[in-house]
Design an enzyme around this catalytic site. Structure first.
Site, PDB file in Angstrom:
ATOM      1  N   CYS A  83       0.823  -1.217   0.000  1.00 24.96           N
ATOM      2  CA  CYS A  83       0.000   0.000   0.000  1.00 24.96           C
ATOM      3  C   CYS A  83       0.854   1.264   0.000  1.00 24.96           C
ATOM      4  O   CYS A  83       0.330   2.361  -0.148  1.00 24.96           O
ATOM      5  CB  CYS A  83      -0.952  -0.001   1.180  1.00 24.96           C
ATOM      6  SG  CYS A  83      -1.990  -1.471   1.210  1.00 24.96           S
ATOM      7  N   CYS A 198     -13.022   1.380   9.183  1.00 26.45           N
ATOM      8  CA  CYS A 198     -12.203   0.673   8.188  1.00 26.45           C
ATOM      9  C   CYS A 198     -12.349   1.379   6.845  1.00 26.45           C
ATOM     10  O   CYS A 198     -13.450   1.779   6.463  1.00 26.45           O
ATOM     11  CB  CYS A 198     -12.696  -0.759   7.980  1.00 26.45           C
ATOM     12  SG  CYS A 198     -12.751  -1.752   9.460  1.00 26.45           S
ATOM     13  N   HIS A 323      -9.824   2.828  -0.841  1.00 24.79           N
ATOM     14  CA  HIS A 323      -8.393   2.521  -0.895  1.00 24.79           C
ATOM     15  C   HIS A 323      -8.049   1.643  -2.103  1.00 24.79           C
ATOM     16  O   HIS A 323      -7.990   0.430  -1.986  1.00 24.79           O
ATOM     17  CB  HIS A 323      -8.023   1.819   0.420  1.00 24.79           C
ATOM     18  CG  HIS A 323      -6.571   1.514   0.598  1.00 24.79           C
ATOM     19  ND1 HIS A 323      -5.560   2.158  -0.084  1.00 24.79           N
ATOM     20  CD2 HIS A 323      -5.955   0.610   1.405  1.00 24.79           C
ATOM     21  CE1 HIS A 323      -4.387   1.653   0.311  1.00 24.79           C
ATOM     22  NE2 HIS A 323      -4.597   0.711   1.191  1.00 24.79           N
TER      23      HIS A 323
END
Lengths: 379, 145
Positions: A83, A198, A323
């Site tokens: 990431c 989250c 994300h």
């Protein structure tokens, strides 16, 4: 590092993150490239090289994207650093100009994701035993609660803040406000982390054009400079280490501050890796925005909200933007460039002059990469 | 711990990760490696010693029988193969190593700093119904269940 050329960010472009289920990743990415090139006011023959970040998109993604825009036969390097791939690509692009190899470089981050828990590809005993990404951040949070008396509400307040910021950003994906109670009582994921703490998976892309001081001078408007960029690793191997802060965040931040000749107190705005609310709170401490154990006080005082002392994730962050792994770190720079230029309409941090980007990736808390980059506004 | 009913294919259970655990007269243990050259200890038996880089010098040693809970969480969003929420944590072993393992999901076992001892337990089933066994710690005071 000494003898480096000054490097600026000339152009930024983003394809707001969403599902894009029926769109090829190359087609997701190209509008971001075009937007960044137009923002920089340059054409494809001005670009010497491209660094392209992704995690799951297969071979030579950069070449696949750019051949559809009829780029010439430039140097293209595809980068994987979990990431932190996006920020690692920005760092490589910066270095390639700073060291004199290239004069103008295109950075692309692009990812197309499915649903659910991230599917780690490499075999690992912890993952085989049932560990998950949210569980890793929950394990760190639980220890922080034990050592510093941090409350579950402290983490949840970061979820509320994220949605408030997102409500002001048309590029964010989840823009409805949430109350503290809604965050706290949302579905449990890994105690103390609930659903609204989250980040969601997302698909999308972001792109930047970086160039030398001479190239930046040709573009009208204020310049944005990369002052430093540090990339640190975690290489722990089943050791009994302190998990209440991320060592790689501390190491990268210390190095980035030193090379930029500034301290944490000089930072006006931060985009950091809030894959989970608990991570954001721990990163406050790792980046030196507050003392260790001071994370709860910082968020409760509103210091990291828009209008506070050092606003964090004014874009909405990963929590409210979602994300797309390889694109996330690049997109942070889009927001920071708009903020430093004074163009972040509706969410502008007043007189933002010095900004910090932080992103983190890995297969667990004990193996990973963290990149910290410091940006400043020129004249 | 709960014992899942035996599946129909008679493959009652198998280790979730080959070479992770063993059993002797002292009970369940984790398989460790100890380097005969430098004495460095690892979780799992490895070909190369991470400390001195000697190859083929690691010999099997029993570790992980006891430790203390460093941190824990209860996982509610379940990975593949799990049917109900389960507790996991990091256990700081007396051997100086930290391991990730399942923890008995009861209040007396989920105490940071609390003493724990190792058992082997069915953690989940695979797609054929076979129970997969692995390390699970519980409080010595909670007794064998």
């Amino acid at each position: 590092m000494h003898g480096l050329r000054r490097v600026g960010i000339l152009g930024v472009g983003i394809v707001p993150f969403d599902k894009y289920e029926d769109v090829l990743v190359e087609d997701i990415a190209r509008p971001a490239v075009i937007a960044a090139m137009k923002d920089a006011g340059v054409g494809r023959t001005d670009i010497d090289a491209s660094f392209v970040s992704h995690l799951y998109q297969g071979e030579v993604l950069g070449q696949r994207i750019l051949k559809g825009l009829r780029f010439p036969e430039i140097t293209i390097t595809n980068i994987e650093n979990a990431c932190a791939g996006g920020s690692s690509a920005v760092r490589e692009a910066w270095l390639s100009i700073a060291t004199g190899e290239h004069d103008m470089v295109l950075v692309i981050g692009a990812e197309k994701m499915g649903r659910g828990l991230i599917n780690f590809v490499s075999p690992d005993v912890e993952l085989t035993l049932g560990n998950t990404a949210p569980a890793q951040y929950a394990l760190a949070a639980r220890r922080h609660m034990h050592e510093f008396g941090t409350s579950p509400e402290a983490f949840a307040k970061i979820g509320v803040k994220s949605r408030h910021h997102a409500s002001l950003n048309p590029n964010a994906r989840f823009r409805d406000a949430l109350t503290l109670d809604e965050v706290m009582t949302s579905r449990p994921i890994a105690d103390p982390i609930t659903l609204y703490q989250c980040c969601r998976n997302g698909s999308g892309a972001a792109a930047l054009v970086l160039g030398t001081e001479e190239k930046c001078a040709a573009r009208p408007g204020p310049s944005v400079w990369i002052e430093s960029s540090a990339l640190a690793s975690v290489m722990a191997d089943k050791e009994q280490r302190d998990l209440t802060s991320f060592g790689a965040t501390r190491t990268a931040a210390t190095q980035a501050y030193e090379e930029a000749g500034i301290g944490a107190e000089d930072i006006d705005i931060v985009e950091l890796h809030d894959a989970f609310t608990t991570g954001e709170l721990l990163h406050y401490e790792g980046l030196g925005l507050c003392a260790k154990g001071g994370g709860e006080q910082l968020v409760s005082d509103g210091d990291t909200s828009l209008g506070g002392r050092v606003p964090v994730n004014v874009s909405g962050g990963l929590l409210s933007k979602s994300h797309p792994l390889g694109a996330t770190g690049v997109a942070q720079f889009c927001e920071l460039v708009w903020q430093l230029r004074g163009d972040a309409e509706g969410r502008q941090v007043e007189d933002a002059r010095t900004a910090l980007a932080h992103s983190q990736g890995g297969t667990g808390l004990e193996a990973g990469a963290t990149c910290v980059t410091v940006l400043t506004r020129g004249t | 711990m709960t014992s899942p009913a035996a599946p129909e294919n008679n493959l009652v259970e198998q280790p979730i990760w080959t070479g992770l655990m063993g059993r002797d007269e002292g009970g369940a243990f984790l398989v460790g490696g100890k380097c005969s050259t430098c004495g460095f200890t690892t979780l799992g038996l490895r070909d190369i010693c991470p400390e001195c880089w000697a190859q083929g010098t690691m010999t099997e040693t029993a570790i992980g029988r006891r430790g203390r809970l460093y941190t824990y969480t209860v996982i509610h969003q379940l990975p593949h193969g799990y049917e109900e929420p389960f507790a996991v944590g990091y256990v700081d072993l007396d051997d100086g190593i930290r391991v990730f393992a399942h923890i008995e999901n009861t209040p007396d076992c989920l105490v940071i700093g609390g003493e724990l001892e190792l058992t082997s337990a069915a953690l989940r089933r695979d797609d054929t119904g076979t129970a997969l066994t692995g390390p699970k710690y519980h409080s010595p005071n909670s007794g064998e269940t």
